[in-house]
Design a protein around this motif. Structure first.
Motif, PDB file in Angstrom:
ATOM      1  N   PRO A  24      52.670  39.162  40.184  1.00 30.24           N
ATOM      2  CA  PRO A  24      51.214  39.361  39.531  1.00 30.24           C
ATOM      3  C   PRO A  24      52.687  40.693  39.004  1.00 30.24           C
ATOM      4  N   ASP A  28      49.105  43.545  34.709  1.00 27.03           N
ATOM      5  CA  ASP A  28      48.230  43.079  35.117  1.00 27.03           C
ATOM      6  C   ASP A  28      47.748  43.581  36.373  1.00 27.03           C
ATOM      7  N   GLY A  69      43.638  38.186  34.041  1.00 21.52           N
ATOM      8  CA  GLY A  69      43.702  38.003  34.960  1.00 21.52           C
ATOM      9  C   GLY A  69      44.944  37.163  36.255  1.00 21.52           C
ATOM     10  N   LEU A  70      44.436  37.887  37.480  1.00 22.04           N
ATOM     11  CA  LEU A  70      45.350  37.907  38.789  1.00 22.04           C
ATOM     12  C   LEU A  70      45.464  36.384  39.255  1.00 22.04           C
ATOM     13  N   ALA A  71      46.521  36.003  38.206  1.00 24.77           N
ATOM     14  CA  ALA A  71      46.812  34.521  38.775  1.00 24.77           C
ATOM     15  C   ALA A  71      47.431  33.517  38.337  1.00 24.77           C
ATOM     16  N   ALA A  89      47.380  32.260  33.236  1.00 26.72           N
ATOM     17  CA  ALA A  89      46.135  33.397  32.865  1.00 26.72           C
ATOM     18  C   ALA A  89      44.808  32.911  32.119  1.00 26.72           C
ATOM     19  N   PRO A 110      41.799  32.366  35.682  1.00 28.47           N
ATOM     20  CA  PRO A 110      42.366  33.891  36.415  1.00 28.47           C
ATOM     21  C   PRO A 110      41.181  33.604  38.039  1.00 28.47           C
ATOM     22  N   VAL A 142      38.733  38.759  37.363  1.00 34.28           N
ATOM     23  CA  VAL A 142      38.672  39.469  35.405  1.00 34.28           C
ATOM     24  C   VAL A 142      38.064  41.280  35.242  1.00 34.28           C
ATOM     25  N   THR A 190      34.524  38.233  37.872  1.00 36.16           N
ATOM     26  CA  THR A 190      35.554  37.027  38.163  1.00 36.16           C
ATOM     27  C   THR A 190      34.917  36.370  37.686  1.00 36.16           C
ATOM     28  N   ASN A 225      35.486  32.950  39.025  1.00 37.44           N
ATOM     29  CA  ASN A 225      36.145  31.327  39.512  1.00 37.44           C
ATOM     30  C   ASN A 225      35.221  31.721  40.707  1.00 37.44           C
ATOM     31  N   ASP A 238      37.371  26.852  38.321  1.00 37.16           N
ATOM     32  CA  ASP A 238      37.440  27.877  36.957  1.00 37.16           C
ATOM     33  C   ASP A 238      35.918  27.866  36.530  1.00 37.16           C
TER      34      ASP A 238
END
Lengths: 538, 524
Positions: free
Chosen positions: A14, A18, A77-79, A82, A85, A88, A149, A151, A212
């Motif tokens: 990341p 981010d 987004g930490l993934a 983007a 993610p 969030v 999140t 996800n 997702d």
């Protein structure tokens, strides 16, 4: 399958920006670490542990407030990609984390007050303060994850990391049999529901090849809801329903509320529900993010509406015969979760217009949540102070409270009638916003359920008022810490003001938060124009 | 004093704060002063309502509203909730009645420590004043949301006033009162929301939705939409569904058979001053709701429901009177007589004619004067005898001559003796019913007139049992009415005579507005 997925994912780090956006989460995680390390440095000092938790809470709240009001906290987004993610942190989650961390600070204050007021297990409390605060902040961290999140896997992890410390907190009074029982029930329930939830997630993943929510939603939009998808969604939502204690996943709630110490009861009654509802809002919102998927989600939403109706009716009926105040308020909190779920159930209905009107449902939940926090804090605060003074949490401890401590009596009465939803108190105005949203969504039967429940709830809330004012008691006056009295008085004042002078402010504030939700959760890859509008649905 | 009406509404609230701050011993004095000042302030507002005054023009409903104060309260997005108060010929007489009766009951509470061991004087008078704010606000509100808020604000004080300071079965009576009224108000809440949205639809723009009660009646678009039988709500005709929900909300307050059962309990258990307010003012709110909300806004539904409403009214008259005949508790008898008398109000409203409305409104005011007087008279004797059993009294007139005379006057006013206030309202309603265009109206008028005979029967029988007959030992040394008690009774007695002998002046206050409402109804 898994292998292919891993192979397709490049090694990824990341960016600093981010990471910065995840500030509120870092801050809470850091607080946990700090509490632990402080214990290594200065030993078991309850003051230090509590102070660090308070500071952490304040710091997190400040960060979140800046996130809310700063305006430009975009979709983070930490993934690797983007568009899908894992985490969030947007204005919407900032708001909920703000609520949770403010509440963290307030409950910590309550914990300290309890020490001075002489709770029975005072020595043990001081001794175990470090563990307590680690679990406490830990559950706050889990709840913060829950609202940040979109996800499936991350949701399950978040729910777990909010639940696990909560189990510990519920049974924290080790020598107290009801606490142990409560904790065990909590664990069993939590384990079963999260297992079902994981199963549901696996069904969804198997079908759509993604974790997702947004992608699932688009897929639902194009394929429609099959039976398998429906089962998967319901199974998955059960994990969240457990957190908000929706009927029939509520059985842990009264026992845990009764068995846990009063600070924890207060904490779970508000924070756990706030996080659960925030998550629920986000899930329902994302799942219906295109015209087609919103249409397909209609039936899921109807099921949620029915669950909401049952939740609040069962909650209110069960509260009727309770004599333990904490248990009674547990059922009351189930009922209130039901009211808020009603609004969640209409989030699928698109209400966005060119003018950027906020969705009345999410706005209603947010306003309700704010006032609900105040009402529960004050009500539990009074119960706590009566408990500290008399050692009892039952209804008879409240006999004649209006004469034994007029201030506590007035505050409690204000909270109770606000919980009923009587004007001119905050509880009415927020319930009104909720009913308006339901009417706007043409769910008139649900309005009738809600007002019928208001009537039901009057009976048991009035029973407490009855005990406080109509029953004669020659017990000694209730002595309560001055700070505590001041705090609950402020809550009561805020309840009155939110129903009168600041009713409009409350509405515009929650409208703004709701608008944030629209702005921030704007699915990447979908333009505003593609989003459903009210006209396209009719 | 541009916002004198807003001040009037909140004056009691200021008094309430003063009561809470000042020492307990001063509570009753502050309450007395506050209610007295409120009464005086309301009296200064007479000007526009006198013949020839600004409110008297009768050039259309809502056009001559006086002392209007309108300012945004909750204006967010599509919400337009205003602080909107004003007075016309419908609400102004009720405002005067409220301030007068509340002042007199504050005076009647003077011996507070006598019947409560002085427990919680601050609380009692604070709630008492809060109640007055609630009532004044409800009468003055022209915004339906505000109306609802004030309507509910009255609930809590009343609940505590009955429940804490009442008689032996006070808890039961208090919660029953609370549950019944709230049941009605939640229906009202649903109607309120539905009407708000429907008004936006009628105007063709959700941004134009309104809570303005007057607009509902006189804005042609809204009025037509509300009274169009093709407008639907849950498959029902919109106007009729709203009418029924609002009607149930108001009928509980009136109270109308079969939702009347809370009233005898509440009255019997409530302390005397609270009974006075309950009978004199609170019951009027239901009838006021009919005249302000139900009928002008939904005349189509009013015509549709006329037969049912009139039947309920007649049942109230006759059934209430029969119940009175069966009572042995003095206060219960007066409570049931309230039910019987409010039946005339409902009957007069149901027929939707000029004479009917005038009669109903006059009966509201007449009963607002006579019933607090009756309750106070019962209170006077209860203070001395500590029981209310009709069969154990007798010869009180001999023991207490002044009291006996005033009591006879009060009860005759309630009976409807010509030249006293009760007569005019009843005869107007009966005349109106007899001449109403409905085929069922004549038999109903006959039955209702039969109720008047029953009324005479129970009142005369009661007077005979309590005041006439031989002087009894145990009551012989009862002191006659004190100066304070006389002072409380005299204004009500004077009004009863004044309204009975010169009804013109009372009619003058309200006729303009009532005929405007009738025009609205007939125009649709």
């Amino acid at each position: 399958m898994t292998h292919a997925l891993l192979a397709a994912t490049p090694l990824w780090m990341p960016s600093a920006a981010d990471l910065q956006r995840l500030g509120p989460l870092w801050s809470l995680a850091g607080t946990i670490v700090a509490v632990l390390f402080a214990a290594l440095l200065v030993g078991r000092n309850y003051r230090v542990a509590g102070a660090i938790a308070t500071l952490g809470g304040v710091f997190t709240a400040t960060l979140c407030w800046r996130g809310i009001t700063g305006g430009a906290v975009p979709f983070a987004g930490l993934a690797p990609e983007a568009a899908a993610p894992m985490l969030v942190v947007d204005q919407f989650s900032c708001f909920f984390i703000f609520l949770i961390s403010v509440f963290l600070v307030l409950v910590t204050g309550m914990w300290f007050m309890g020490l001075d007021a002489g709770v029975p297990d005072e020595a043990a409390r001081r001794r175990d303060a470090v563990e307590f605060f680690v679990l406490f902040v830990g559950s706050a961290f889990g709840m913060a994850l829950m609202v940040s999140t979109s996800n499936l896997l991350m949701i399950i992890l978040a729910v777990e990391s909010a639940s696990l410390p909560s189990y510990g907190l519920a049974g924290f009074r080790k020598k107290h049999r009801p606490a142990a029982e409560a904790s065990l029930k909590y664990i069993l329930f939590g384990a079963v529901t999260s297992a079902i939830s994981v199963y549901g997630a696996s069904l969804l993943y198997g079908q759509f090849h993604t974790l997702d929510l947004m992608k699932i939603s688009t897929a639902i939009g194009s394929q429609g809801i099959s039976v398998l998808t429906g089962v998967g969604l319901f199974a998955f939502l059960i994990g969240v329903a457990f957190k908000v204690s929706a009927v029939p996943f509520h059985f842990w709630c009264p026992d845990v509320f009764e068995g846990a110490s009063i600070e924890i009861t207060t904490w779970l009654s508000v924070a756990s529900k706030a996080a659960g509802l925030g998550l629920m809002l986000r899930i329902m919102w994302l799942l219906s993010c295109t015209v087609q998927s919103a249409d397909a989600m209609r039936w899921v939403a109807h099921a949620v509406a029915i669950m909401a109706a049952i939740t609040c009716t069962v909650g209110n009926f069960s509260a009727f015969r309770q004599t333990n105040l904490k248990r009674l308020l547990a059922f009351s909190s189930i009922a209130h979760a039901g009211y808020m779920l009603m609004a969640v159930s209409i989030i699928w209905q698109p209400r966005e217009s060119a003018a950027g009107m906020p969705h009345p449902a999410s706005s209603a939940v947010i306003a309700y949540m704010i006032v609900y926090l105040l009402m529960n804090l004050a009500a539990f605060g009074v119960v706590a102070m009566v408990y500290w003074s008399t050692g009892r949490e039952t209804m008879d401890a409240f006999n004649g409270l209006g004469w034994r401590n007029p201030l506590l009596g007035v505050v409690m009465a204000t909270c109770l009638f606000s919980l009923v939803g009587l004007p001119p108190l905050g509880g009415f105005i927020t319930k009104y916003y909720l009913l308006i949203a339901l009417y706007d969504a043409s769910l008139i039967w649900l309005i009738f359920v809600a007002v019928f429940n208001t009537l039901l709830s009057l009976y048991y809330y009035a029973r407490i008022a009855y005990a406080m004012y109509f029953v004669q008691s020659d017990e000694a006056p209730v002595r309560a810490p001055a700070m505590g009295q001041f705090a609950v008085l402020m809550c009561a004042a805020a309840i009155v003001l939110s129903g009168t002078f600041y009713a409009g402010k409350l509405k515009s504030f929650s409208d703004q938060r709701s608008r944030d939700m629209y702005g921030a959760m704007q699915p990447t890859g979908l333009r505003v124009a593609e989003r459903p509008t009210a006209d396209s649905m009719h | 004093m541009e916002h004198i009406l807003t001040w009037l509404i909140f004056l009691p609230l200021i008094g309430m704060v003063a009561v809470l701050i000042a020492p307990s011993s001063m509570a009753r004095g502050i309450a007395w002063m506050t209610t007295f000042i409120t009464f005086l302030v309301s009296c200064t507002m007479f000007g526009p309502f006198l013949p020839g005054g600004a409110a008297w023009t009768g050039d259309g409903y809502g056009k001559a509203m006086q002392f209007v104060h309108q300012t945004p309260w909750i204006h967010v997005g599509n919400f337009h909730i205003n602080w909107h108060v004003g007075l016309d010929g419908l609400s102004f007489p009720l405002i005067i009645l409220t301030t007068l009766i509340t002042w007199l009951s504050a005076w009647a509470s003077w011996n507070f420590d006598h019947w409560t061991n002085n427990k919680g004087a601050k609380g009692f008078f604070a709630l008492f004043l809060l109640l007055e704010t609630g009532v004044l606000g409800t009468f003055a509100s022209l915004d339906f949301f505000l109306f609802y808020i004030f309507w509910e604000v009255m609930l809590l004080p009343m609940y505590f006033l009955i429940g804490v300071w009442g008689g032996p079965r006070k808890e039961y009576a208090a919660i029953k009162f609370f549950l019944y009224t709230l049941a009605g108000s939640v229906l009202m809440l649903v109607a309120l929301i539905a009407m708000y949205f429907a008004s936006g639809t009628a105007m063709g723009d959700p941004g134009n939705s309104t809570f303005n009660i007057i607009d509902y009646a006189i804005n042609a678009k809204i009025h037509d939409y509300f009274n169009d039988t093709t407008t639907k709500f849950l498959g029902w005709t919109f106007g009729r569904a709203m009418f029924v929900m609002l009607f149930i909300g108001f009928m509980i307050k009136v109270p109308l058979f079969p939702t009347h059962t809370w009233l005898p309990d509440a009255h019997v258990e409530a302390p005397t001053p609270i009974s006075m307010i309950l009978a004199g003012v609170l019951l009027k709110l239901g009838a006021y709701g009919f005249l302000r909300v139900c009928y002008p806004i939904f005349p189509e539904a009013g015509k549709w429901a006329a037969y049912a409403v009139a039947t309920l009214g007649v049942i109230n008259i006759v059934y209430g009177a029969f119940c009175c005949l069966a009572q042995t508790d003095f206060k219960r008898l007066v409570a049931y007589s309230s039910i019987s008398h409010m039946g005339y109000v409902v009957l007069g409203t149901a027929i939707m004619t000029d004479v009917g409305f005038q009669g109903a409104m006059f009966q509201i005011l007449a009963h607002g004067v006579s019933s607090p007087m009756c309750f106070f008279l019962v209170g006077v004797i209860y203070d001395r005898a500590h029981h209310r059993d009709l069969n154990r009294f007798g010869g009180l007139w001999l023991a207490m001559p002044k009291y006996g005379s005033l009591a006879t006057l009060g009860f005759f006013a309630s009976l409807g003796l010509p030249a006293l206030c009760g007569f005019i309202g009843e005869i107007w309603v009966l005349l109106g019913t007899f001449n109403a265009g409905f085929p069922w109206a004549k038999p109903m008028a006959v039955i209702a007139a039969f109720g008047a005979i029953l009324t005479a029967a129970y009142i005369l029988w009661m007077i005979q049992r309590v005041y006439l007959g031989k002087k009894q030992e145990q009551y012989a040394d009862f002191p006659d009415v004190t100066a304070r008690e006389t002072a409380i009774l005299i204004p009500m007695a004077a009004l009863a005579i004044f309204m009975g002998v010169l009804p013109k002046y009372t009619f003058d206050l309200m006729n303009g507005t009532l005929s405007d409402i009738i025009k609205v109804i007939q125009g649709s």
